[in-house]
Scaffold this motif. Structure first.
Motif, PDB file in Angstrom:
ATOM      1  N   ARG A   1     -10.885  -2.244   0.612  1.00  0.00           N
ATOM      2  CA  ARG A   1      -9.721  -3.263   0.839  1.00  0.00           C
ATOM      3  C   ARG A   1     -10.156  -4.641   0.583  1.00  0.00           C
TER       4      ARG A   1
ATOM      5  N   THR B   1      -5.101  -2.728  -0.803  1.00  0.00           N
ATOM      6  CA  THR B   1      -5.642  -1.661  -0.699  1.00  0.00           C
ATOM      7  C   THR B   1      -5.820  -1.394  -2.382  1.00  0.00           C
ATOM      8  N   THR B   2      -6.692  -0.126  -2.596  1.00  0.00           N
ATOM      9  CA  THR B   2      -7.262   0.065  -4.093  1.00  0.00           C
ATOM     10  C   THR B   2      -5.776   0.210  -4.695  1.00  0.00           C
TER      11      THR B   2
ATOM     12  N   PHE C   1      -4.527  -7.294   3.908  1.00  0.00           N
ATOM     13  CA  PHE C   1      -5.420  -6.672   3.078  1.00  0.00           C
ATOM     14  C   PHE C   1      -4.727  -5.883   1.803  1.00  0.00           C
TER      15      PHE C   1
ATOM     16  N   ALA D   1       0.849  -1.218   0.066  1.00  0.00           N
ATOM     17  CA  ALA D   1      -0.052   0.028   0.012  1.00  0.00           C
ATOM     18  C   ALA D   1       0.925   1.089   0.127  1.00  0.00           C
TER      19      ALA D   1
ATOM     20  N   SER E   1     -11.157   3.641   1.102  1.00  0.00           N
ATOM     21  CA  SER E   1     -11.373   2.778   2.221  1.00  0.00           C
ATOM     22  C   SER E   1     -11.623   1.166   1.794  1.00  0.00           C
TER      23      SER E   1
END
Lengths: 345, 501, 320
Positions: C152, C162-163, C160, C40, C150
């Motif tokens: 995920r 992230t975008t 996780f 991320a 936000s």
């Protein structure tokens, strides 16, 4: 080039001046200064305040000193067909060394030697990579460029504290003091310039650098030790950056490796190129490099006094680079000439 | 002309000049289908320029190219390829770091929307290689294969279904005998398919092995075109290097008062693996040693080994009886040796620097960079040299790159002489210069010799060597094959030695 | 083993070694959580580095990357306050990145200017452009951006994606396809390997050069978009020196700075190594950021020297 020389006889002194490589940078500097005069009526005013000269013209020279110092060394490296990206990092390291030795309690003259020595050592490192190991200059100096500011931080952390500040009468005297009304750093710059000029023009070093940059294998066969000459150029560049480090560090009297001399390598390269030297190497124009550094600073100052935001500076600089480079390019000159001849018709 | 049916490709009145040099001067040539046509000539004779024009890599100044009787306009290598003119250039022909199949697929349309179908590319590559009976791993980088295989890969890449003429520029330059034989097998097979083959080489044996027709170029002009069966080795050598000297050049050389002095430089077993077989050589004061041989025989290599421009891996050099511990250009210069290289542009001159700066460079290097020659001395020296060698220039500050070829050569000579050498090594001192300058340089060589200097002169012009040399070293196939001196030095003797098996 | 994979292998080895060292020093280091964070935090720099990979493979260099990232962010932020939808500005900025890169490539090829100098001018222009747009940090408040920030995707083991990380991985896949399955990709390798040979073999060198820098530009713009989404703001001083990190990631990823040799996938690991080093040093706590720079420099040195000696075995030297 050749078509110019063929008309040699029909050219008068006027066209000779127009075609001289030094003419246009100097004209550019004058134009900038004249425009400044229109923008700000008292631009040329020089006053004496607290025993030293003040005024825009003095200020331009004063502020151009670090770039000019670095550019002098850069001119030699570019003369060998090389480039040194690490000068900003060298300045950061010098600053850290100064701060460190002050905290260690050395005398100020010894500290000066330490700082310059650090610059020389950095130059030796670059020289070994480029001349010794044969790594492309742009890549070899990238290593110190990436890690040098970290080395500066590391030296700071040796005795604790980030960006430690200090007082040093000698170094600050060199950087921000004045002698007979004139800022001391102008004397420093003049001395370094003179020293390097003597070194390259009163020995054969300059010729050898130009020979190596012009055609390394020819130079080698003619008996010039191309590797040693290249090595020397990087060492001298390190020394010049060391001087710039002393001036800049003493000016802000703190060691700030992260942000000191950001993008100075770019300004220095720009100064050399504006001074008429090609990045393809083979020529050193030391005096014109100083003019180049002054042009860069004069541009910055003009933007300041013109009321434009200082940030426009970057764009103006970029446009100047492009313009200079386009003039150097045969293809672009031809294209421009074609456009003009079409317009005439 | 050979007059065998209609030619596949015909070149008419081809002209091409570069700044300062006429590379091709009214060249007429035709290539027949199903025949191998060898192009011979020394460096700078115009062979490479000719095939670059033919293959569209260079634009000619004037002239016409006919393909199967049709006038064609070859604008690029791609266009040439599409017309059936396939070329394998010397050295630059593949991307070494890329795999074989990628090289094969490069700049080719297979697959839609700019994508490459690797399946088709692999099949295409395998098919192409199969045509030449080459069975190799196509996924490996080209650079990992031997030069011979690389040549075959390049040929198979160049060959299309419609290829009517295949041009090979020095394909055998770095191949050994076995590799050459397998390449020749491929050439013979292509030939039997009716493809016209243009073959450039400097190996005379190979010309006789494989070609049907021979054309010889010299200084950008076509000297002759013959069928190989009408020629002997002597004929070819004579046409390549045996030009009759002009009257002026003959009178320039005066060897009447020759007496060899003491030994100045003695090389023992000097050599380098794959470059030049170990040789002995002695240079004496007041003597000109000529170095004769065809292109690629090792002339240049010998001179460079003696000077240290190429590092020897065997043997030693003594100067005045003292052994040189390490040979490098810097050390040689200090020991009183000077060297004028063959390739003026790449190894001789620094084009941006002025005549004055070029002339004083070696002398300055000999003194060391700390002891600068004053500007006054430099100017005096430059003036002297310009006068002594009759360099045609308005002044000494002109950049050397703007001079003509002959004057550039004189500047290189002037640089060597300015270093006050006792031993002078000249590689092709008269390459690409006009007749007048030619005679002047030969006269200069004799004059220097009379002053007690030891000279080694490598030349592709046989008569120049005959005229200038007191002793001749003959080279063949990277070996020194013998020496002749005195009355023995004649054209015919040297040609005989080179031609003998 | 194919020789061309050796540098990549070295890169992956270094990456794994660093990861294992981290694991032996700190509990919970060897986890998808840490990995997800590294992805991320470094997504934007890796995206930029992917673009730079093409430029370096072609034998060039692009210094305008950091400024492009900041410029894209600033323009997005300002247009956001003017009420534009982020998707529109994103599309616009990607197009801008492409055109700006193409412009740089054209000048480089047509005027025969060194890429270093041309893209340096690009660096100045774009950074100056940022300051012209705004001098302050401008927040991006559009709900779409909040949503993107936000979103995920959970990974097994508590981590996780992230975008930004997903965009990065997607753009990596596209880059691999471009590099290895298109004619353009092959042409890039060819002109980087030997420009003159490539020309003689029929590669359109100008078109390829222009497209290469255009690719570099669009990837830098995409990196700017990801960075703006990641920070939900635009700041004119953002990503200063990011071009150096991008170049370092490319070199650590096994691509030769001289061009022609390297793999796009390597850049991912090169970027991850840089991210891992800073994470390790931050985890340590008592070490400062000096070590991030120094260790990057040392790694760079090792890789450059290694490449220097590998070049011979790739047969890049001319046949003589």
């Amino acid at each position: 080039m050749s078509d110019i020389s063929q008309n040699n006889t029909s050219m008068g002194w006027f066209s000779a001046i127009i075609r001289h490589r030094s003419t246009w940078p100097i004209v550019a500097l004058c134009v900038i200064l004249i425009v400044d005069g229109f923008i700000s009526p008292n631009f040329y005013e020089i006053r004496i305040v607290q025993g030293r000269l003040f005024g825009n013209l003095i200020d331009i020279m004063y502020r151009a000193v670090p770039t000019a110092l670095v550019a002098i060394g850069m001119a030699l490296v570019i003369g060998t067909k090389g480039i040194d990206l690490s000068v900003g990092s060298i300045i950061a390291i010098c600053g850290a060394v100064i701060s460190w030795r002050i905290h260690a309690g050395d005398t100020h003259f010894v500290i000066l030697l330490y700082a310059l020595g650090a610059g020389v050592m950095c130059g030796v490192w670059n020289g070994i990579l480029v001349a010794g190991m044969g790594i492309q200059p742009i890549i070899a100096t990238l290593i110190l460029m990436v890690s040098g500011r970290g080395v500066g931080l590391l030296i700071n952390s040796l005795y604790g504290g980030t960006n430690p500040s200090f007082e040093s009468p000698l170094l600050q005297g060199l950087s921000t003091g004045h002698i007979w009304l004139i800022p001391t750093r102008l004397f420093v710059a003049a001395a370094v310039f003179l020293g390097i000029w003597l070194l390259i023009r009163r020995t054969a070093l300059g010729l050898f650098i130009e020979a190596v940059g012009g055609n390394a294998s020819s130079a080698n066969i003619a008996g010039v030790n191309a590797r040693f000459i290249t090595f020397l150029a990087y060492v001298i560049c390190g020394l010049c950056a060391g001087w710039a480090g002393v001036i800049m560090t003493a000016d802000i009297h703190t060691s700030d490796p992260i942000s000191v001399a950001m993008y100075i390598e770019l300004d220095a390269i720009l100064a050399v190129v504006i001074g008429g030297a090609s990045l393809a190497g083979g020529r050193i124009y030391l005096g014109m490099t100083i003019i180049g550094a002054l042009i860069i600073q004069a541009l910055t100052t003009s933007i300041l006094i013109s009321g434009l935001r200082p940030e426009y500076n970057l764009v103006v600089k970029a446009v100047v680079v492009l313009f200079v480079l386009l003039l150097q390019s045969a293809n672009a000159r031809q294209a421009i000439a074609t456009i003009f001849s079409r317009l005439k018709r | 002309m050979t007059g065998l049916g209609s030619p596949r490709v015909e070149l008419r009145n081809i002209h091409k000049s570069f700044p300062g040099v006429v590379a091709l001067d009214d060249v007429n040539l035709s290539f027949q289908p199903g025949r191998v046509h060898a192009l011979l000539g020394e460096n700078g004779a115009g062979k490479s320029t000719l095939i670059k024009v033919l293959s569209g890599a260079l634009a000619m100044d004037s002239g016409q190219i006919f393909l199967d009787g049709q006038l064609v306009d070859v604008t690029s290598t791609t266009a040439a390829q599409a017309m059936g003119i396939s070329t394998v250039f010397q050295e630059v022909n593949l991307i070494p770091a890329m795999s074989v199949v990628k090289n094969m697929a490069l700049a080719r349309n297979n697959g839609r929307y700019g994508f490459i179908s690797w399946k088709r590319a692999r099949k295409d590559a395998t098919d192409r290689l199969k045509r030449l009976r080459l069975d190799i791993d196509i996924e490996r980088p080209v650079g990992s294969y031997s030069v011979a295989i690389q040549q075959l890969i390049a040929i198979s890449r160049a060959l299309e279904d419609n290829t009517s003429i295949l041009v090979l520029d020095e394909p055998t330059a770095s191949l050994d005998a076995k590799e050459t034989a397998s390449l020749f097998a491929v050439i013979n097979e292509l030939k039997s398919n009716g493809i016209a083959i243009v073959f450039i080489t400097h190996f005379l044996d190979q010309v006789f092995d494989i070609s049907d027709d021979v054309s010889i170029l010299r200084n950008g002009q076509l000297v002759s075109t013959d069928q190989i069966k009408d020629l002997t080795r002597q004929d070819v050598i004579t046409q390549m290097i045996g030009r009759e000297l002009d009257e002026a050049e003959h009178t320039a050389a005066d060897k009447s008062n020759f007496t060899a002095g003491k030994d100045m430089l003695v090389a023992k077993g000097l050599g380098r693996h794959r470059t030049l077989a170990p040789f002995d050589l002695t240079l004496r004061a007041g003597e000109v040693v000529g170095l004769a041989g065809l292109l690629g025989s090792g002339r240049t290599e010998m001179v460079k080994l003696v000077f240290g421009a190429i590092q020897a891996d065997a043997g030693s050099i003594e100067i005045d009886g003292v052994k040189m511990p390490k040979i490098s250009p810097q050390k040689s210069l200090r020991a009183g040796i000077a060297f004028c290289p063959e390739d003026r542009k790449a190894e001789g001159l620094i084009g941006e620097l002025s005549i004055r700066e070029n002339i004083m460079l070696s002398m300055q290097a000999k003194r060391g960079w700390l002891k600068r020659v004053s500007r006054k001395e430099q100017e005096k020296l430059a003036e002297e040299m310009i006068k002594a060698l009759a360099i045609a220039t308005p002044d000494a500050e002109k950049p050397v790159g703007q001079l003509s070829g002959g004057n550039q050569q004189k500047v290189v000579l002037a640089r060597s002489l300015a270093s006050t050498p006792r031993i002078l090594l000249l590689d092709e001192p008269t390459r690409g210069i006009d007749v007048g300058a030619h005679a002047e340089i030969i006269a200069l060589i004799r004059r220097l010799c009379a002053d007690g200097m030891a000279l080694l002169v490598a030349s592709s012009e046989l008569d120049e060597i005959v005229a200038a040399a007191d002793r001749v070293v003959v080279m063949r196939d990277r070996h020194k094959i013998g020496e002749i001196d005195g009355k023995e030095i004649t054209r015919d003797n040297i040609i005989q030695m080179i031609a003998s098996q | 083993m194919n020789q061309k994979y050796w540098p990549l292998l070295a890169t992956i080895t270094v990456f794994i070694a660093l990861f294992v060292i981290g694991g032996s020093m700190y509990n919970n280091f060897l986890s998808t959580l840490v990995l997800g964070h590294i992805l991320a935090d470094n997504a934007f720099i890796i995206i930029a580095a992917i673009g730079t990979t093409f430029v370096i493979l072609s034998g060039g260099i692009d210094l305008s990357v950091g400024s492009m990232i900041a410029f894209v962010g600033v323009v997005m932020a300002v247009l956001d306050s003017a009420g534009w939808h982020p998707l529109v500005t994103i599309a616009m900025m990607l197009a801008f990145g492409f055109l700006f890169g193409a412009f740089q490539g054209f000048i480089i090829d047509y005027c025969k200017i060194q890429p270093f100098i041309m893209t340096l001018a690009g660096l100045f222009i774009l950074r100056g452009g940022c300051f012209m747009v705004t001098l302050d940090s401008v927040p991006i408040k559009h709900p779409f951006v909040k949503m993107m920030a936000s979103t995920r995707v959970p990974l097994p083991g508590g981590g996780f994606l992230t975008t930004g990380a997903m965009v990065m991985l997607a753009s990596l896949v596209i880059a691999i396809i471009i590099a290895h399955y298109t004619r353009f990709g092959s042409n890039v390798y060819a002109i980087g390997g030997d420009r003159e040979s490539a020309r003689l073999m029929g590669v359109p060198t100008r078109k390829t050069t222009v497209l290469t820098y255009a690719t570099g530009g669009i990837y830098a713009a995409l990196a700017g978009v990801v960075y703006a989404l990641y920070t939900s703001s635009g700041y004119p001083l953002a990503a200063t020196g990011a071009e150096l990190n991008a170049i370092a990631a490319v070199v650590l990823g096994g691509t030769l700075l001289t061009g022609g040799v390297g793999l796009v996938a390597g850049t991912l690991f090169g970027g991850m190594i840089l991210g891992l080093i800073s994470t390790l040093i931050i985890f340590h706590g008592s070490l400062n950021s000096a070590w991030i720079m120094i260790s990057s420099g040392i790694l760079l040195f090792v890789f450059i020297v290694m490449h220097r000696f590998l070049i011979g075995s790739f047969g890049r030297q001319k046949l003589s």
